[in-house]
Motif scaffolding. Sequence first.
Motif: not given
Length: 189
Positions: A142-153
């Motif tokens: 699993g990864v986590a990060g930011v796309a635009g202003r959305t945090l995805i986990v």
Amino acid sequence: MTPRGGHVGGAHAHEPDHAPAPASPSAGAPYRALVVTASNRASAGVYEDKGGPVLAEGLASLGFTVDGPQVVPDGDPVGAALRAGVAEGYDVILTTGGTGVSPTDRTPDVTRRLLDHEVPGIPEAIRAYGRDKVPTAALSRGVAGVAGRTLIVNLPGSTGGVRDGMAVLGRILVHAVDQLRGGDHPRPS
């Protein structure tokens, strides 16, 4: 996009006694989250999605208005759901499933392509939290990060992995959203 599973949150959410819902930042704008379950078998109706509802409940207990879980096959459909969620301006998108080492586990790969930048400390903390109880937690990609202003986990597909993930995220998610909305770090007294 009409998420599968509908809406959870607000007055309908179960709030734990120990953690009241935080006040929303940015002129009262509510926290918004989307839950995406990546599962070839659950999306085909072979079995019921169990991790997605656990995520939705955990997010609602933190004060988020939650859409989903949206149950999709792993791979490109996950990417499509993530892109749509970012376009719709969700603060947080949590996925469950598709993070292992099998050939069909592609959620981290499609997530990574969408991110503007990764936040590696989040999945590291989630793996570390679960590893002492379940050694196979170390196999999660699993990864986590930011796309635009959305945090995805990305979280594992097991309900235990989802609960471990929420135990970690419960301590940091609201602060991360505040930061993405332009908030400042709290100053020590």
